[in-house]
Scaffold this motif. Structure first.
Motif, short mmCIF file in Angstrom:
data_model
loop_
_atom_site.label_atom_id
_atom_site.label_comp_id
_atom_site.label_asym_id
_atom_site.label_seq_id
_atom_site.Cartn_x
_atom_site.Cartn_y
_atom_site.Cartn_z
N SER A 174 0.83 -1.20 0.00
CA SER A 174 0.00 0.00 0.00
C SER A 174 0.87 1.25 0.00
O SER A 174 1.86 1.33 0.73
N ALA A 175 0.48 2.22 -0.82
CA ALA A 175 1.13 3.52 -0.83
C ALA A 175 0.05 4.59 -0.67
O ALA A 175 -1.04 4.47 -1.23
N PHE A 176 0.38 5.63 0.08
CA PHE A 176 -0.60 6.68 0.36
C PHE A 176 -0.17 7.97 -0.32
O PHE A 176 1.01 8.34 -0.31
N VAL A 177 -1.14 8.64 -0.91
CA VAL A 177 -0.91 9.92 -1.58
C VAL A 177 -1.75 10.96 -0.83
O VAL A 177 -2.97 10.83 -0.74
N GLU A 178 -1.08 11.98 -0.31
CA GLU A 178 -1.77 12.98 0.51
C GLU A 178 -2.17 14.18 -0.35
O GLU A 178 -1.64 14.40 -1.44
N PRO A 179 -3.14 14.98 0.12
CA PRO A 179 -3.71 16.06 -0.71
C PRO A 179 -2.70 17.05 -1.26
O PRO A 179 -2.95 17.65 -2.31
N GLU A 180 -1.55 17.23 -0.59
CA GLU A 180 -0.59 18.22 -1.10
C GLU A 180 0.30 17.66 -2.20
O GLU A 180 1.09 18.40 -2.81
N ALA A 181 0.20 16.37 -2.51
CA ALA A 181 1.08 15.74 -3.48
C ALA A 181 0.64 16.04 -4.92
O ALA A 181 -0.52 16.39 -5.18
#
Length: 302
Positions: free
Chosen positions: A108-115
């Motif tokens: 799993s990889a997470f992408v946050e709103p600022e990316a």
């Protein structure tokens, strides 16, 4: 006699297939149970000894409002599962906490709103060069809402999907799509008060080149299943890791562990459902009665 609220949502009225067998099991056990919607402002929650989360399935679109409601009800009654568990489990970042504790989790990889969407996706794909397909989903989601399966060639479409979620302030979870799901489906193992009850098989939910479901949840193909010993062992490890992460001192009233197998046939955790999971009572004779018995024992002990 204890009185319990079976919590649904106005939008989910009539869609919870667990509700009828659960109500019938409560009646057999002499437990007073009433179906109440979390978003019905007329409900007096102090009237109930416990509020059991069953199908508040629109919470993903209204998470701050739902968690505020959970906090109010936890102060007026007994929320099941408890408030700290609900807060932790309604966001799929919990998968990272379990992976850190050695649980075999689907990568799993997470992408946050600022990316930036496209570079984040390309970095993920470079890390999983063998993945022919992958999944994009919001970290706050249920029932496959806003979740879609993509081929590597659909990079730009997937990046647009990620961008829409990020623009809405939602974090994104990226995972390789494990091809074994199309053949074997998912195995969901159900635990009541820490004790294994039954398991079911769910067929593959995400089809190639189909958009995300617009309904509260995607239609499911479900049959009873006997889990493998390796699946039972992983499910127990998942529950132990969750207890450690949450610093719990007792088993949870209910838990559902969703597993799929990787390319080598080894089970991996897809999701741990501790908030409002379907418990699939119609697929296991006596399961609703087992659940109600565990609830009664819990209520009578406090």
């Amino acid at each position: 006699m204890s009185k319990i609220a079976l919590v649904t949502a106005i939008a989910a009225t009539g869609t919870d297939t667990d509700m009828v067998p659960l109500i019938e099991a409560c009646a057999r056990a002499g437990l007073a149970a009433e179906v109440r919607a979390w978003d019905d402002p007329s409900v007096a929650w102090t009237r109930y000894d416990a509020a059991l989360l069953r199908s508040p399935w629109d919470y993903t679109e209204r998470l701050p409002e739902f968690l505020a409601w959970c906090e109010r009800v936890a102060a007026q009654s007994r929320l099941l599962n408890p408030l700290p568990v609900v807060r932790w489990n309604t966001d799929k970042h919990y998968l990272a906490a379990l992976a850190e504790r050695g649980v075999a989790v689907v990568p799993s990889a997470f992408v946050e709103p600022e990316a930036e969407p496209l570079p984040a996706l390309q970095a993920f794909l470079s890390m999983h060069a063998d993945a022919a397909e992958f999944v994009v989903k919001p970290t706050v989601s249920a029932g496959s809402r806003d979740t879609q399966r993509y081929a590597r060639a659909q990079e730009f479409a997937a990046a647009n999907h990620i961008a829409r979620l990020l623009d809405a302030g939602r974090s994104v979870l990226l995972q390789p799509y494990l091809a074994s799901v199309d053949r074997d489906g998912e195995t969901a193992l159900l635990y009541f008060d820490g004790v294994y009850s039954h398991a079911i098989r769910k067929g593959a939910l995400l089809r190639p080149d189909t958009g995300a479901t617009e309904a509260l949840f995607a239609p499911e193909q479900i049959v009873a299943r006997e889990p493998g010993e390796d699946e039972r062992a992983l499910a127990q490890a998942v529950l132990a890791a969750a207890h450690d992460a949450l610093q719990l001192d007792a088993p949870l009233p209910y838990a559902r562990v969703d597993l799929i197998r990787d390319g080598d046939g080894r089970p991996q955790l897809l999701e741990l459902e501790l908030c409002e999971p379907s418990l699939f009572f119609p697929y296991a004779q006596g399961s609703a009665d087992r659940f109600v018995a565990s609830l009664q024992a819990r209520l009578s002990a406090h």
